[in-house]
Design an enzyme around this catalytic site. Structure first.
Site, mmCIF file in Angstrom:
data_model
loop_
_atom_site.group_PDB
_atom_site.id
_atom_site.type_symbol
_atom_site.label_atom_id
_atom_site.label_comp_id
_atom_site.label_asym_id
_atom_site.label_seq_id
_atom_site.Cartn_x
_atom_site.Cartn_y
_atom_site.Cartn_z
ATOM 1 N N GLY A 106 35.919 42.548 30.772
ATOM 2 C CA GLY A 106 35.226 41.703 31.750
ATOM 3 C C GLY A 106 33.925 42.301 32.259
ATOM 4 O O GLY A 106 33.333 41.770 33.192
ATOM 5 N N TYR A 129 42.403 43.178 41.078
ATOM 6 C CA TYR A 129 42.573 43.786 39.759
ATOM 7 C C TYR A 129 42.204 42.812 38.652
ATOM 8 O O TYR A 129 42.405 41.603 38.779
ATOM 9 C CB TYR A 129 44.023 44.237 39.563
ATOM 10 C CG TYR A 129 44.349 45.497 40.328
ATOM 11 C CD1 TYR A 129 43.974 46.748 39.837
ATOM 12 C CD2 TYR A 129 45.010 45.442 41.538
ATOM 13 C CE1 TYR A 129 44.266 47.906 40.535
ATOM 14 C CE2 TYR A 129 45.308 46.598 42.254
ATOM 15 C CZ TYR A 129 44.932 47.830 41.748
ATOM 16 O OH TYR A 129 45.219 48.966 42.431
ATOM 17 N N GLU A 130 41.701 43.377 37.568
ATOM 18 C CA GLU A 130 41.278 42.555 36.436
ATOM 19 C C GLU A 130 42.438 41.782 35.814
ATOM 20 O O GLU A 130 42.229 40.862 35.028
ATOM 21 C CB GLU A 130 40.611 43.449 35.381
ATOM 22 C CG GLU A 130 39.735 42.672 34.435
ATOM 23 C CD GLU A 130 39.107 43.550 33.366
ATOM 24 O OE1 GLU A 130 39.733 44.539 32.957
ATOM 25 O OE2 GLU A 130 37.988 43.228 32.946
ATOM 26 N N SER A 131 43.648 42.149 36.135
ATOM 27 C CA SER A 131 44.805 41.418 35.604
ATOM 28 C C SER A 131 45.087 40.152 36.409
ATOM 29 O O SER A 131 45.884 39.325 35.964
ATOM 30 C CB SER A 131 46.030 42.322 35.630
ATOM 31 O OG SER A 131 46.247 42.790 36.953
#
Lengths: 259, 317
Positions: A136, A56-58
């Site tokens: 991103g 995940y981008e987190s």
């Protein structure tokens, strides 16, 4: 617009999810946001791609959530996860380091080379609509081995000859500016009408599959450039009862994303 | 909080507020609004609800970010009015990408003049963003050529504000869950404020030193403010208020309703404790979380007597 989805009583999200999940066969690491990509990855890991891992981008890797996450940073993704990475590690070592097979992106506009706009409609300096921007996406486009795009709307305003602004370029634009190219850029675009595919550098998007009940002319009319059509055009197989059951009863029973 | 903001945040400052979805120090943003700061350059990777509120409060003249939006829950009404129609006044916007912002903090934290990244070739971003520039590598590749690469400039905020779960009195700050870019943003800053759920005894921190993400030497002020992240969450302390996120698009869509919200919730409360009291017990109960304790690690202790340990040291000298 009549569509396969309406005809067989499934939602557009369900159709796009099932189609996207099948395209993930053989892949291992996927960099994704929340929503439809999450559903597609969840379904693929139960069907076409059992080894799939979503990053995940987190910063969460190997999530084992107790509930369906509502954001890429939902607390349920953290508890019980295999790793939680800081931003420099995630973007620097994992993504730019070359560990991602497939990046999942959305966009407001796409062109025939798989260049994406997620910044503005109209001129950047005085936009008609200000969109979220890159996040991103520039990095996902530049560093993933390939990129899948899911476009809910397939029309000549989203599939354009000329982007209003190129946020996330594919390899051809990067090469033209003297950059080095690492991945293939956008290789698959999944829409409500069908699937567009390109093989990599110097190749443009071609229509390779239509959903049942959709004609080639219909897709071409809704595409803002002279869309090439594959010689062996396929018709997307309908979602199976098993795929729909997994989606509806196991993956998203509360229908958080299944609209 | 009042004291920390009054002391460290001044009109015209460059202020970084970080927290990637998790642990957003919203209460500090609210206090900046209450103290009516002006002409701030706000640096925040994901410009979200607290940015929309600070824009509506007239605090921000320049925004530096890599994403603008109400996460996946909708739109930021005030930000879009400012950018699309210069209404009520224009906003200078500097658009980067996530890794571009990360590299700017990395350069800032290390006091480097720039930082390289493999992005931006072929993008229109460098056309509108003069901070993205190309340099040639000083080192040849295997084929003898010198690769060109984009670089971004450092960010060195006048003050960085982040949120964490706990710290000791001197500022050793422990954080878990999504740690985002908080440590880099703190090290990049001239001054740093850490807002925490609780200030704990020194022993609590020292029992698990690897969990200290930000050491005291980088921290100027520690503010204890439970629930400071609402509507975002604080892992292990409170959950994300998804209902609030979904409601924000409606609140911010119309300047009149936004202004009424600001009057009621920010100007109409003297501090964050009042804001939370106003949210009410039912909402706070909905956001409460259960326990999932971490396992334990053994840091070990030396078994030989302390006296002989000091003898060893002497022998080595």
């Amino acid at each position: 617009m009549t569509s396969l989805a309406a005809d067989i009583g499934i939602s557009a999200t369900e159709l796009l999810t099932v189609v996207a999940s099948r395209e993930l066969a053989g892949r291992h690491t996927v960099f994704a946001g929340i929503g439809l990509p999450t559903l597609a990855v969840s379904l693929a890991s139960l069907t076409a791609a059992p080894d799939l891992e979503i990053v995940y981008e987190s910063g969460v890797c190997g999530a084992h959530p107790s509930h369906l996450p509502e954001t890429i940073a939902d607390a349920v993704l953290i508890t019980g996860a295999e790793a939680v990475l800081s931003m420099p590690v995630l973007f620097g070592y994992v993504l730019q380091g070359g560990h991602i097979d497939v990046g999942f992106l959305g966009a407001a506009q796409i062109d025939r080379w798989g260049n994406l706009n997620s910044s503005v409609i109209g001129p950047w300096e005085k936009p008609k609509v200000r969109l979220p921007g890159s996040g991103g996406a520039v990095e996902v486009a530049a560093n993933s081995k390939e990129v899948f795009v899911v476009m809910r709307r397939h029309d000549s305003r989203t599939f354009v000859e000329q982007l209003d602004f190129c946020t996330s370029p594919g390899p051809d634009r990067a090469l033209a500016e003297g950059g080095r190219v690492r991945g293939a850029g956008v290789t698959k675009v999944i829409t409500e009408l069908g699937i567009l595919t390109r093989s990599g550098v110097h190749d443009e998007l071609k229509l390779t599959a239509v959903h049942e009940g959709i004609s080639v002319d219909q897709v071409r009319e809704n595409t803002g450039w002279d869309l090439k059509v594959s010689d062996d055009l396929r018709v997307t197989p309908q979602p199976t009862a098993d795929e729909l059951r997994l989606l509806r009863t196991e993956i998203d029973p509360r229908r958080v994303y299944l609209r | 909080m009042q004291e920390a903001i009054a002391r460290y945040v001044h009109d015209g400052n460059v202020v970084a507020i970080e927290g990637f979805t998790h642990a957003i120090p919203t209460a500090a943003g609210h206090e900046i609004i209450r103290q009516r700061r002006k002409d701030l350059t706000l640096v925040r990777m994901t410009a979200d609800i607290v940015v929309d509120q600070m824009l509506a409060g007239g605090c921000i003249s320049t925004l530096v970010s890599s994403f603008v939006g109400n996460s996946s829950a909708g739109s930021l009404g005030e930000l879009r009015r400012r950018v699309e129609r210069a209404d009520p006044e224009p906003l200078e916007y500097q658009e980067y990408s996530h890794y571009g912002m990360i590299c700017r903090y990395l350069a800032g934290a290390q006091r480097l003049p720039f930082y390289p990244l493999r992005s931006y070739f072929g993008s229109d971003l460098p056309r509108i963003q003069p901070g993205m520039r190309k340099v040639a590598s000083p080192f040849p590749d295997e084929d003898g050529t010198y690769e060109e690469i984009y670089v971004v400039p450092p960010i060195n905020p006048d003050v960085t504000i982040v949120h964490a779960q706990r710290a000791d009195r001197s500022g050793n700050t422990q954080m878990w869950g999504l740690t985002g870019i908080q440590a880099e943003a703190v090290f990049a800053a001239k001054r740093a404020i850490v807002v925490v759920e609780e200030i704990v005894d020194d022993d609590v921190i020292r029992a698990d030193p690897n969990r200290t993400v930000i050491p005291a030497l980088a921290v100027d002020a520690v503010v204890e403010c439970p629930g400071a992240t609402h509507p975002s969450f604080s892992q292990g302390y409170s959950d994300r208020d998804n209902d609030f996120y979904r409601s924000w698009s409606g609140i911010s869509a119309d300047p009149v309703s936004l202004s009424a919200w600001m009057d009621e919730w920010i100007y109409g409360t003297t501090d964050h404790a009042e804001y939370l009291a106003k949210l009410g017990e039912a909402t706070l109960a909905r956001l409460r979380v259960g326990q999932a304790l971490s396992g334990q690690v053994n840091y070990g202790t030396r078994l030989e007597a302390a006296d002989s340990a000091s003898d060893n040291t002497k022998d080595q000298q």
